[in-house]
Design a protein around this motif. Sequence first.
Motif, PDB file in Angstrom:
ATOM      1  N   ALA A 140       0.516  -3.089  -6.883  1.00  0.00           N
ATOM      2  CA  ALA A 140      -0.370  -4.241  -7.037  1.00  0.00           C
ATOM      3  C   ALA A 140       0.108  -5.412  -6.185  1.00  0.00           C
ATOM      4  CB  ALA A 140      -0.445  -4.649  -8.505  1.00  0.00           C
ATOM      5  N   ARG A 141       1.425  -5.647  -6.150  1.00  0.00           N
ATOM      6  CA  ARG A 141       1.973  -6.719  -5.314  1.00  0.00           C
ATOM      7  C   ARG A 141       1.666  -6.458  -3.847  1.00  0.00           C
ATOM      8  NH1 ARG A 141       7.825  -5.937  -4.756  1.00  0.00           N
ATOM      9  NH2 ARG A 141       7.018  -4.495  -3.221  1.00  0.00           N
ATOM     10  N   ASP A 142       1.846  -5.212  -3.421  1.00  0.00           N
ATOM     11  CA  ASP A 142       1.616  -4.863  -2.017  1.00  0.00           C
ATOM     12  C   ASP A 142       0.152  -5.056  -1.624  1.00  0.00           C
ATOM     13  OD1 ASP A 142       4.281  -4.196  -1.973  1.00  0.00           O
ATOM     14  OD2 ASP A 142       3.926  -2.036  -2.144  1.00  0.00           O
ATOM     15  N   PHE A 143      -0.762  -4.631  -2.473  1.00  0.00           N
ATOM     16  CA  PHE A 143      -2.187  -4.755  -2.160  1.00  0.00           C
ATOM     17  C   PHE A 143      -2.662  -6.200  -2.251  1.00  0.00           C
ATOM     18  CE2 PHE A 143      -2.341  -0.175  -2.716  1.00  0.00           C
ATOM     19  CZ  PHE A 143      -3.262   0.182  -1.749  1.00  0.00           C
ATOM     20  N   THR A 144      -2.025  -6.993  -3.104  1.00  0.00           N
ATOM     21  CA  THR A 144      -2.436  -8.376  -3.279  1.00  0.00           C
ATOM     22  C   THR A 144      -1.880  -9.296  -2.198  1.00  0.00           C
ATOM     23  OG1 THR A 144      -2.495  -8.025  -5.662  1.00  0.00           O
ATOM     24  CG2 THR A 144      -2.486 -10.289  -4.915  1.00  0.00           C
ATOM     25  N   HIS A 145      -0.591  -9.126  -1.870  1.00  0.00           N
ATOM     26  CA  HIS A 145       0.076 -10.083  -0.983  1.00  0.00           C
ATOM     27  C   HIS A 145       0.545  -9.499   0.337  1.00  0.00           C
ATOM     28  CE1 HIS A 145      -0.013 -12.989  -4.211  1.00  0.00           C
ATOM     29  NE2 HIS A 145       0.548 -12.115  -5.022  1.00  0.00           N
ATOM     30  N   GLY A 146       0.542  -8.188   0.481  1.00  0.00           N
ATOM     31  CA  GLY A 146       1.044  -7.576   1.711  1.00  0.00           C
ATOM     32  C   GLY A 146      -0.024  -7.453   2.778  1.00  0.00           C
ATOM     33  N   LYS A 147       0.428  -7.348   4.023  1.00  0.00           N
ATOM     34  CA  LYS A 147      -0.495  -7.142   5.138  1.00  0.00           C
ATOM     35  C   LYS A 147      -0.513  -5.658   5.488  1.00  0.00           C
ATOM     36  CE  LYS A 147       0.034 -11.710   7.109  1.00  0.00           C
ATOM     37  NZ  LYS A 147       0.337 -12.487   8.311  1.00  0.00           N
ATOM     38  N   PRO A 148      -1.689  -5.058   5.576  1.00  0.00           N
ATOM     39  CA  PRO A 148      -1.782  -3.616   5.831  1.00  0.00           C
ATOM     40  C   PRO A 148      -1.057  -3.189   7.108  1.00  0.00           C
ATOM     41  CG  PRO A 148      -3.936  -4.491   5.251  1.00  0.00           C
ATOM     42  CD  PRO A 148      -3.017  -5.657   5.398  1.00  0.00           C
ATOM     43  N   GLY A 149      -1.146  -3.991   8.155  1.00  0.00           N
ATOM     44  CA  GLY A 149      -0.504  -3.632   9.415  1.00  0.00           C
ATOM     45  C   GLY A 149       0.992  -3.451   9.288  1.00  0.00           C
ATOM     46  N   HIS A 150       1.625  -4.287   8.467  1.00  0.00           N
ATOM     47  CA  HIS A 150       3.066  -4.173   8.266  1.00  0.00           C
ATOM     48  C   HIS A 150       3.420  -2.838   7.606  1.00  0.00           C
ATOM     49  CE1 HIS A 150       3.445  -8.851   8.226  1.00  0.00           C
ATOM     50  NE2 HIS A 150       3.225  -8.363   9.439  1.00  0.00           N
ATOM     51  N   PHE A 151       2.620  -2.465   6.613  1.00  0.00           N
ATOM     52  CA  PHE A 151       2.890  -1.212   5.913  1.00  0.00           C
ATOM     53  C   PHE A 151       2.603   0.000   6.802  1.00  0.00           C
ATOM     54  CE2 PHE A 151       2.450  -4.138   2.352  1.00  0.00           C
ATOM     55  CZ  PHE A 151       3.552  -3.783   1.596  1.00  0.00           C
ATOM     56  N   ILE A 152       1.590  -0.101   7.647  1.00  0.00           N
ATOM     57  CA  ILE A 152       1.266   1.001   8.559  1.00  0.00           C
ATOM     58  C   ILE A 152       2.403   1.218   9.549  1.00  0.00           C
ATOM     59  CG2 ILE A 152      -0.284   1.706  10.432  1.00  0.00           C
ATOM     60  CD1 ILE A 152      -2.550   0.285   8.803  1.00  0.00           C
ATOM     61  N   VAL A 153       2.887   0.129  10.145  1.00  0.00           N
ATOM     62  CA  VAL A 153       3.992   0.237  11.108  1.00  0.00           C
ATOM     63  C   VAL A 153       5.238   0.780  10.426  1.00  0.00           C
ATOM     64  CG1 VAL A 153       5.558  -1.104  12.573  1.00  0.00           C
ATOM     65  CG2 VAL A 153       3.103  -1.533  12.666  1.00  0.00           C
ATOM     66  N   LEU A 154       5.589   0.245   9.259  1.00  0.00           N
ATOM     67  CA  LEU A 154       6.758   0.743   8.539  1.00  0.00           C
ATOM     68  C   LEU A 154       6.584   2.204   8.135  1.00  0.00           C
ATOM     69  CD1 LEU A 154       7.983  -2.138   6.209  1.00  0.00           C
ATOM     70  CD2 LEU A 154       9.253  -0.977   8.007  1.00  0.00           C
ATOM     71  N   GLY A 155       5.385   2.582   7.740  1.00  0.00           N
ATOM     72  CA  GLY A 155       5.133   3.976   7.368  1.00  0.00           C
ATOM     73  C   GLY A 155       5.317   4.920   8.538  1.00  0.00           C
ATOM     74  N   ILE A 156       4.825   4.519   9.700  1.00  0.00           N
ATOM     75  CA  ILE A 156       4.983   5.353  10.899  1.00  0.00           C
ATOM     76  C   ILE A 156       6.455   5.444  11.277  1.00  0.00           C
ATOM     77  CG2 ILE A 156       4.504   5.450  13.382  1.00  0.00           C
ATOM     78  CD1 ILE A 156       1.695   4.289  12.685  1.00  0.00           C
ATOM     79  N   LEU A 157       7.159   4.302  11.277  1.00  0.00           N
ATOM     80  CA  LEU A 157       8.587   4.317  11.608  1.00  0.00           C
ATOM     81  C   LEU A 157       9.379   5.160  10.617  1.00  0.00           C
ATOM     82  CD1 LEU A 157       9.218   0.612  12.675  1.00  0.00           C
ATOM     83  CD2 LEU A 157       9.240   2.645  14.128  1.00  0.00           C
ATOM     84  N   PHE A 158       9.060   5.032   9.328  1.00  0.00           N
ATOM     85  CA  PHE A 158       9.753   5.826   8.320  1.00  0.00           C
ATOM     86  C   PHE A 158       9.527   7.311   8.556  1.00  0.00           C
ATOM     87  CE2 PHE A 158       9.595   8.187   4.335  1.00  0.00           C
ATOM     88  CZ  PHE A 158      10.901   8.018   3.901  1.00  0.00           C
ATOM     89  N   THR A 159       8.295   7.682   8.870  1.00  0.00           N
ATOM     90  CA  THR A 159       7.967   9.087   9.105  1.00  0.00           C
ATOM     91  C   THR A 159       8.726   9.637  10.304  1.00  0.00           C
ATOM     92  OG1 THR A 159       5.778   8.752   8.146  1.00  0.00           O
ATOM     93  CG2 THR A 159       6.072  10.701   9.533  1.00  0.00           C
ATOM     94  N   VAL A 160       8.805   8.861  11.383  1.00  0.00           N
ATOM     95  CA  VAL A 160       9.530   9.292  12.578  1.00  0.00           C
ATOM     96  C   VAL A 160      11.016   9.452  12.266  1.00  0.00           C
ATOM     97  CG1 VAL A 160      10.256   8.568  14.895  1.00  0.00           C
ATOM     98  CG2 VAL A 160       7.858   8.374  14.217  1.00  0.00           C
ATOM     99  N   VAL A 161      11.609   8.456  11.606  1.00  0.00           N
ATOM    100  CA  VAL A 161      13.039   8.537  11.272  1.00  0.00           C
ATOM    101  C   VAL A 161      13.300   9.703  10.327  1.00  0.00           C
ATOM    102  CG1 VAL A 161      14.921   7.335  10.085  1.00  0.00           C
ATOM    103  CG2 VAL A 161      13.501   6.110  11.730  1.00  0.00           C
TER     104      VAL A 161
END
Length: 71
Positions: A32-53
């Motif tokens: 809920a915190r992520d969807f309310t206050h987070g920016k989707p682009g930040h999570f997308i970039v982190l998700g891609i980086l996490f997947t690669v690592v």
Amino acid sequence: MDDSNNKPPTFWQMLHSVMAAAFGVQSGKNRARDFTHGKPGHFIVLGILFTVVFALTLYGIVQLVVHLAKV
């Protein structure tokens, strides 16, 4: 009421959320915190980086095991 609920998530909170979501253990409160206050682009970039690592780490472990098995 906690004032930190109105702030965007920090880098470490976003990284924790990405890792928890990757393994399917994300809490409803953090989601809920992520969807309310987070920016989707930040999570997308982190998700891609996490997947690669994560993939490179698995590849490295497999290469190490194969190398040690040949000895």
